[in-house]
Write a protein that holds these residues in place. Structure first.
Motif, short mmCIF file in Angstrom:
data_model
loop_
_atom_site.label_atom_id
_atom_site.label_comp_id
_atom_site.label_asym_id
_atom_site.label_seq_id
_atom_site.Cartn_x
_atom_site.Cartn_y
_atom_site.Cartn_z
N THR A 30 27.35 -29.69 110.09
CA THR A 30 27.28 -29.06 108.94
C THR A 30 26.03 -28.12 108.94
OG1 THR A 30 25.72 -31.04 108.49
CG2 THR A 30 27.93 -31.33 107.82
N GLY A 240 27.55 -27.69 105.28
CA GLY A 240 28.82 -28.27 105.36
C GLY A 240 29.80 -27.29 104.32
N VAL A 246 32.00 -33.02 102.70
CA VAL A 246 30.39 -33.06 103.21
C VAL A 246 29.68 -31.74 102.55
CG1 VAL A 246 31.27 -33.74 105.53
CG2 VAL A 246 31.18 -31.32 104.97
N ARG A 249 26.16 -32.32 100.55
CA ARG A 249 25.77 -33.71 100.41
C ARG A 249 24.71 -34.14 101.53
NH1 ARG A 249 31.22 -36.76 98.36
NH2 ARG A 249 32.16 -34.90 97.27
N LEU A 252 24.51 -36.56 106.01
CA LEU A 252 25.33 -36.18 106.92
C LEU A 252 24.68 -35.39 107.91
CD1 LEU A 252 28.34 -35.39 104.55
CD2 LEU A 252 28.26 -37.32 106.05
N LEU A 257 31.73 -34.71 111.44
CA LEU A 257 32.67 -34.86 110.29
C LEU A 257 33.51 -36.03 110.26
CD1 LEU A 257 31.47 -31.91 109.77
CD2 LEU A 257 33.60 -31.41 108.63
#
Length: 615
Positions: A30, A240, A246, A249, A252, A257
């Motif tokens: 990401t 991401g 993703v 967000r 993460l 992923l």
């Protein structure tokens, strides 16, 4: 500019970042995806680089300061044809060149190891300084930073230094994706907050949508045409980017992923876009190692000279013999004696002011460009730059660091100025060399010797004058030592280095007058240590007494102990070191209070002889 082709390239960089992390089962896709458009525009139209000749003198230099985004870098290498599909999918696997954070030990296109955040820009400043003031071949230095790392003070040391030096060959791309490891960054998507900070250090700034490739193209062109200032391109991006599950967000960071196949499909599938990277212009290297004779300073036995003075004079002599020597100092050149070099070779002298992290980083950057740096400050203040030294070792960088004003022997300045932990710090660095000379001729010889070594080299010097006990033709091989007193009747061995060598010699003379013969070893090479001499001394005398102007932990005593960790019997070993918190006093009073002067050594030796088992 072919907008569609660059957009396709950016999508490919995202897809390949996802694929690499999925194959590894770990990584930072990401963080790679947020900067893909910035990388695509750079690779397709602005980076001038010959991947077949990474040492080309006119190559632009690219530094991935946000080193965890290595999937993006490796995806770019694949697009440029430097690596293939098969290698890309070896990311983070045993034996792969594609490590979790890139290093120049494995890949010739990597300028410096990154991963400890806040170091890419400081090293980039060093590379840009070399380009501006030394190489003069016109290359640009591109540094890709994350927004999280801009919380590091070292970034702003670098920003101020770059602005002060008017490094218009330095362009920083700030990937402002808003999210750090555990949540939002301090300034989120407030681009102006970052711009104001760079502007305060006299940078030109451009704020841009980092996913608008045409806007990014214009920003790069503006940066390339800006004269007299470095440029910071501050790009608003989304972590991401391109995958709804993703994008932007939390939670993460550092994870593959959840559904790589679905993400790849959403990004348009696997592509094989190839980029013809713009070649660098023709250029030649301007610096070469001069073949002149090295004429080191010579000092008469019996005189008194501070080893810091001998360092400065030897450094100036080395500068005459070698045109690749450069010197950096932390605004204490009059104390470290680096000013001797500055007066002779001002074009190769760099004042870094009181910014030790930037000083070491600039040395790493210059070493990456083929120069031979010597960076000096007080030994105590090098501790501030320890992480940069550690990362320099990971890079395989060849730099010389010199710490003056070592130990409590500096006298009345007090403990804040006393380097008492430096030997331990540098001994712990992988592949390092640690040297601690006791007199002027030894210092001069060791300064010359460090020029031919690899890795991190540390030389410790003394503020006050010490007696000259060696002649100017004496040799001091790295890894060696000197036995200064020895006889068949020796009852124990005194092992010292630097200022305590002279205390040990005085103690040996006092003990001899009392009928106690002792061996004296000058262990000027603290790492690597002279195991053979120490083992022989242990066999002959049965007891070793180490004395050091340093903390007990990690210094000379521990270096001596290392000589006996191969399974052989360990001799009786007693260590004298600085165990108290010093205050202000004269040098002699400091040594006595610490229990490392001649009187303390004599007393300890007498006590040991009373209880030692004579072999």
């Amino acid at each position: 500019m072919n907008t569609r082709r660059i957009t396709d390239l950016a999508r490919q960089l995202r897809v390949d970042s996802v694929r690499a992390a999925a194959a590894a089962g770990s990584g930072h896709p990401t963080s790679s995806m947020s900067a893909a458009d910035l990388m695509a525009v750079l690779l397709a139209g602005h980076l001038r680089y010959d991947f077949e000749r990474p040492a080309h003198p006119a190559n632009d230099r690219f530094i991935l300061s946000k080193g965890h985004a290595s999937p993006l870098l490796y995806a770019a290498y694949k697009a440029a044809g430097a690596i293939n599909e098969t290698e890309l999918l070896t990311f983070r696997k045993l034996g792969s060149r594609l490590e979790g954070h890139p290093t120049p030990r494995r890949l010739p296109w990597v300028e410096t190891a990154t991963g400890s955040l806040g170091q890419g820009l400081p090293v980039g400043v060093g590379v840009a300084l070399a380009g501006k003031r030394l190489d003069r071949t016109g290359y640009r230095v591109w540094v890709l930073c994350g927004d999280s790392e801009l919380a590091e003070g070292s970034v702003w040391e670098a920003a101020e230094h770059a602005g002060h030096e008017h490094l218009d060959n330095l362009i920083v791309l700030v990937d402002v994706n808003r999210l750090g490891q555990r949540g939002p960054t301090r300034h989120g998507h407030d681009l102006d907050a970052y711009a104001r900070r760079f502007q305060a250090f006299d940078w030109h700034t451009v704020e841009v949508d980092g996913h608008d490739v045409e806007a990014v193209e214009r920003a790069y062109t503006e940066a390339e045409s800006t004269a007299g200032q470095p440029t910071a391109i501050i790009a608003r991006t989304l972590k991401g980017k391109g995958v709804a599950a993703v994008e932007d967000r939390e939670g993460l960071h550092g994870k593959p992923l959840p559904d790589a196949e679905e993400a790849i499909a959403e990004l348009g599938g696997v592509r094989d876009v190839r980029v013809e990277v713009q070649p660098p212009p023709a250029a030649r290297m301007l610096h070469t190692v001069q073949g002149g004779h090295l004429e080191l300073p010579r000092y008469d036995i019996g005189g008194e000279v501070a080893t810091r003075d001998a360092f400065g004079q030897a450094l100036a002599a080395l500068g005459a013999a070698r045109g690749d020597v450069v010197v950096l100092d932390g605004e204490v050149g009059d104390s470290t004696r680096a000013e001797y070099f500055a007066k002779e070779y001002p074009d190769r002298y760099f004042e870094c002011y009181i910014a030790e992290q930037q000083m070491v980083a600039a040395a790493v950057g210059m070493a990456a460009r083929g120069w031979l740096p010597y960076a000096s400050t007080f030994a105590a203040f090098l501790t501030r730059a320890h992480d940069f030294v550690r990362m320099a070792s990971i890079s395989g960088s060849g730099i010389n660091l010199v710490g003056s004003h070592a130990g409590c022997a500096i006298g009345p300045d007090g403990p804040s100025q006393m380097g008492l932990e430096d030997l331990a710090m540098f001994r712990a660095v992988h592949g390092s060399t640690v040297l601690y000379p006791c007199d002027a001729n030894q210092t001069a010889r060791l300064v010359a010797a460090t020029a031919g070594l690899e890795g991190i080299r540390y030389l410790r010097t003394t503020r006050g004058k010490t007696p000259v006990i060696y002649g100017p033709t004496e040799e001091f091989p790295v890894g060696g030592s000197k036995v200064l007193r020895a006889s068949p009747e020796d009852r124990l061995t005194l092992v010292a280095a630097g200022v305590t060598v002279h205390e040990a010699l005085r103690a040996a003379d006092v003990l001899a007058g009392q009928g106690i013969r002792v061996r004296v070893v000058d262990l000027y090479s603290v790492k690597p240590v002279d195991r053979a001499t120490l083992r022989e001394a242990a066999d002959r005398t049965g007891c070793l007494l180490t004395v050091e102007d340093h903390r007990e932990e990690g210094g000379l005593g521990d270096a001596v102990l290392d000589a006996f960790l191969d399974g052989r019997p360990v001799p009786r070993l007693v260590r004298l070191a600085v165990r108290t918190m010093p205050g202000s006093a004269t040098p002699a009073e400091q040594l006595h209070a610490a229990g490392i002067d001649a009187g303390s050594i004599s007393a300890a030796a007498r006590l040991l002889v009373e209880h030692a088992v004579v072999p």
